[in-house]
Write a protein that holds these residues in place. Structure first.
Motif, PDB file in Angstrom:
ATOM      1  N   ARG A  73       0.817  -1.216   0.000  1.00 37.20           N
ATOM      2  CA  ARG A  73       0.000   0.000   0.000  1.00 37.20           C
ATOM      3  C   ARG A  73       0.850   1.264   0.000  1.00 37.20           C
ATOM      4  O   ARG A  73       0.352   2.347  -0.290  1.00 37.20           O
ATOM      5  CB  ARG A  73      -0.958  -0.008   1.196  1.00 37.20           C
ATOM      6  CG  ARG A  73      -1.956  -1.159   1.121  1.00 37.20           C
ATOM      7  CD  ARG A  73      -2.793  -1.266   2.361  1.00 37.20           C
ATOM      8  NE  ARG A  73      -1.971  -1.626   3.510  1.00 37.20           N
ATOM      9  CZ  ARG A  73      -2.431  -1.829   4.737  1.00 37.20           C
ATOM     10  NH1 ARG A  73      -3.725  -1.688   4.979  1.00 37.20           N
ATOM     11  NH2 ARG A  73      -1.627  -2.166   5.727  1.00 37.20           N
ATOM     12  N   LEU A  74       2.148   1.129   0.291  1.00 36.69           N
ATOM     13  CA  LEU A  74       3.051   2.276   0.317  1.00 36.69           C
ATOM     14  C   LEU A  74       3.710   2.541  -1.037  1.00 36.69           C
ATOM     15  O   LEU A  74       4.444   3.511  -1.194  1.00 36.69           O
ATOM     16  CB  LEU A  74       4.136   2.067   1.377  1.00 36.69           C
ATOM     17  CG  LEU A  74       3.644   2.008   2.815  1.00 36.69           C
ATOM     18  CD1 LEU A  74       4.768   1.561   3.741  1.00 36.69           C
ATOM     19  CD2 LEU A  74       3.079   3.351   3.244  1.00 36.69           C
ATOM     20  N   ALA A  75       3.477   1.677  -2.027  1.00 40.61           N
ATOM     21  CA  ALA A  75       4.110   1.822  -3.343  1.00 40.61           C
ATOM     22  C   ALA A  75       3.642   3.108  -4.027  1.00 40.61           C
ATOM     23  O   ALA A  75       2.560   3.630  -3.753  1.00 40.61           O
ATOM     24  CB  ALA A  75       3.798   0.618  -4.224  1.00 40.61           C
ATOM     25  N   ALA A 121      -4.504   5.528   2.766  1.00 41.43           N
ATOM     26  CA  ALA A 121      -5.359   5.771   3.935  1.00 41.43           C
ATOM     27  C   ALA A 121      -5.593   4.478   4.714  1.00 41.43           C
ATOM     28  O   ALA A 121      -5.619   4.487   5.952  1.00 41.43           O
ATOM     29  CB  ALA A 121      -6.694   6.379   3.493  1.00 41.43           C
ATOM     30  N   ALA A 122      -5.753   3.362   4.008  1.00 44.32           N
ATOM     31  CA  ALA A 122      -5.935   2.068   4.688  1.00 44.32           C
ATOM     32  C   ALA A 122      -4.673   1.689   5.460  1.00 44.32           C
ATOM     33  O   ALA A 122      -4.760   1.190   6.594  1.00 44.32           O
ATOM     34  CB  ALA A 122      -6.290   0.989   3.672  1.00 44.32           C
ATOM     35  N   PHE A 123      -3.502   1.927   4.874  1.00 44.94           N
ATOM     36  CA  PHE A 123      -2.247   1.676   5.597  1.00 44.94           C
ATOM     37  C   PHE A 123      -2.191   2.528   6.866  1.00 44.94           C
ATOM     38  O   PHE A 123      -1.893   2.030   7.952  1.00 44.94           O
ATOM     39  CB  PHE A 123      -1.026   1.970   4.712  1.00 44.94           C
ATOM     40  CG  PHE A 123       0.254   1.980   5.499  1.00 44.94           C
ATOM     41  CD1 PHE A 123       0.902   0.792   5.798  1.00 44.94           C
ATOM     42  CD2 PHE A 123       0.779   3.176   5.981  1.00 44.94           C
ATOM     43  CE1 PHE A 123       2.057   0.789   6.574  1.00 44.94           C
ATOM     44  CE2 PHE A 123       1.931   3.185   6.746  1.00 44.94           C
ATOM     45  CZ  PHE A 123       2.573   1.987   7.042  1.00 44.94           C
ATOM     46  N   ARG A 124      -2.473   3.828   6.729  1.00 43.63           N
ATOM     47  CA  ARG A 124      -2.430   4.743   7.873  1.00 43.63           C
ATOM     48  C   ARG A 124      -3.368   4.278   8.979  1.00 43.63           C
ATOM     49  O   ARG A 124      -3.004   4.246  10.156  1.00 43.63           O
ATOM     50  CB  ARG A 124      -2.779   6.156   7.421  1.00 43.63           C
ATOM     51  CG  ARG A 124      -2.789   7.186   8.537  1.00 43.63           C
ATOM     52  CD  ARG A 124      -3.454   8.496   8.083  1.00 43.63           C
ATOM     53  NE  ARG A 124      -3.588   9.423   9.181  1.00 43.63           N
ATOM     54  CZ  ARG A 124      -4.567   9.393  10.070  1.00 43.63           C
ATOM     55  NH1 ARG A 124      -5.511   8.477  10.005  1.00 43.63           N
ATOM     56  NH2 ARG A 124      -4.611  10.281  11.047  1.00 43.63           N
ATOM     57  N   ALA A 125      -4.592   3.916   8.612  1.00 48.39           N
ATOM     58  CA  ALA A 125      -5.569   3.470   9.611  1.00 48.39           C
ATOM     59  C   ALA A 125      -5.089   2.201  10.315  1.00 48.39           C
ATOM     60  O   ALA A 125      -5.184   2.098  11.546  1.00 48.39           O
ATOM     61  CB  ALA A 125      -6.925   3.240   8.943  1.00 48.39           C
ATOM     62  N   ILE A 143       8.710   5.185   7.997  1.00 50.54           N
ATOM     63  CA  ILE A 143       8.163   4.686   6.737  1.00 50.54           C
ATOM     64  C   ILE A 143       9.070   5.136   5.600  1.00 50.54           C
ATOM     65  O   ILE A 143       9.264   6.339   5.388  1.00 50.54           O
ATOM     66  CB  ILE A 143       6.729   5.214   6.512  1.00 50.54           C
ATOM     67  CG1 ILE A 143       5.831   4.797   7.682  1.00 50.54           C
ATOM     68  CG2 ILE A 143       6.176   4.728   5.183  1.00 50.54           C
ATOM     69  CD1 ILE A 143       4.501   5.514   7.733  1.00 50.54           C
ATOM     70  N   ILE A 144       9.643   4.165   4.879  1.00 46.31           N
ATOM     71  CA  ILE A 144      10.469   4.455   3.709  1.00 46.31           C
ATOM     72  C   ILE A 144       9.550   4.310   2.498  1.00 46.31           C
ATOM     73  O   ILE A 144       9.024   3.217   2.242  1.00 46.31           O
ATOM     74  CB  ILE A 144      11.671   3.484   3.590  1.00 46.31           C
ATOM     75  CG1 ILE A 144      12.414   3.346   4.912  1.00 46.31           C
ATOM     76  CG2 ILE A 144      12.589   3.919   2.445  1.00 46.31           C
ATOM     77  CD1 ILE A 144      13.025   4.600   5.456  1.00 46.31           C
ATOM     78  N   CYS A 145       9.336   5.406   1.787  1.00 44.65           N
ATOM     79  CA  CYS A 145       8.359   5.347   0.698  1.00 44.65           C
ATOM     80  C   CYS A 145       8.689   6.362  -0.388  1.00 44.65           C
ATOM     81  O   CYS A 145       9.850   6.685  -0.610  1.00 44.65           O
ATOM     82  CB  CYS A 145       6.946   5.516   1.250  1.00 44.65           C
ATOM     83  SG  CYS A 145       6.671   7.043   2.180  1.00 44.65           S
ATOM     84  N   HIS A 146       7.692   6.881  -1.042  1.00 44.54           N
ATOM     85  CA  HIS A 146       7.818   7.694  -2.248  1.00 44.54           C
ATOM     86  C   HIS A 146       7.241   9.084  -2.020  1.00 44.54           C
ATOM     87  O   HIS A 146       6.419   9.286  -1.121  1.00 44.54           O
ATOM     88  CB  HIS A 146       7.082   7.008  -3.399  1.00 44.54           C
ATOM     89  CG  HIS A 146       7.456   5.571  -3.546  1.00 44.54           C
ATOM     90  ND1 HIS A 146       8.509   5.165  -4.322  1.00 44.54           N
ATOM     91  CD2 HIS A 146       6.940   4.452  -2.968  1.00 44.54           C
ATOM     92  CE1 HIS A 146       8.629   3.843  -4.240  1.00 44.54           C
ATOM     93  NE2 HIS A 146       7.696   3.398  -3.426  1.00 44.54           N
TER      94      HIS A 146
END
Length: 192
Positions: A73-75, A121-125, A143-146
């Motif tokens: 979900r972080l992609a 948003a689902a990841f955050r929740a 969180i390592i992301c984009h």
């Protein structure tokens, strides 16, 4: 809960190329730079849960930092047939259509910003449900992301606190100027 958001190191891709969900490696020297900066700044306290996009430009850095969980979900956004094409080679009419419908248009037949916002948003929740409670839960997560994911997380925090619908939050994130450098850390205080 404090969210320590780190944009991935610079990917190995030519300037001016569209690369959302393409799984590109990061430049080895930039991985070293970002890793060294994170260690020197101690911006990720020991024992902080670490999450990463599964794309290698994020996951390799996360692996260097320690134990981590990969979460799709972080992609970054999937640009469909635009992926790995020069922005100059993408028909102007398609780019204009996206600009006219930032939230709902699916560039290259890939994802639209609203779809990406829903998964972020689902990841955050889930993260706040898992870690956002009182002790002994950690008070932070890294969180390592984009850049797109970071922009959405920032917009989600402000938008959810203001009671905005996800569509409006996604529009704010999409319309925000992109100013997040490779390896930059953004601190966000998330409230359940």
């Amino acid at each position: 809960m404090r969210l320590i958001l780190v944009r991935h190191p610079q990917p190995l891709v030519a300037p001016g190329v569209c690369y959302g969900s393409s799984d590109l490696p990061a430049a080895p020297d930039d991985i070293e730079r970002v890793h060294a900066e994170l260690l020197a700044s101690a911006s990720i306290p020991s024992g902080t849960p670490l999450y990463s996009s599964p794309l290698q430009r994020c996951a390799v850095l996360a692996g260097r930092l320690g134990a981590h969980a990969l979460d799709a979900r972080l992609a970054e956004m999937d640009f469909g047939s635009w992926e790995l094409r020069s922005w100059g080679d993408i028909p102007r009419a398609e780019v204009d259509a996206w600009a006219a419908g930032l939230v709902d248009y699916r560039p290259g037949g890939g994802e639209n910003v609203l779809q990406v916002a829903a998964r972020v948003a689902a990841f955050r929740a889930d993260l706040l449900r898992r870690h956002g409670g009182q002790a002994p839960s950690p008070r932070a997560a890294a969180i390592i992301c984009h850049a797109g994911t970071i922009r959405l997380l920032v917009a989600l925090e402000a938008g959810l606190q203001a009671g905005l619908p996800l569509h409006d939050i996604a529009l704010r994130a999409a319309a925000a100027p992109h100013k997040i450098a490779y390896g930059e850390t953004v601190i966000l205080e998330a409230v359940a």
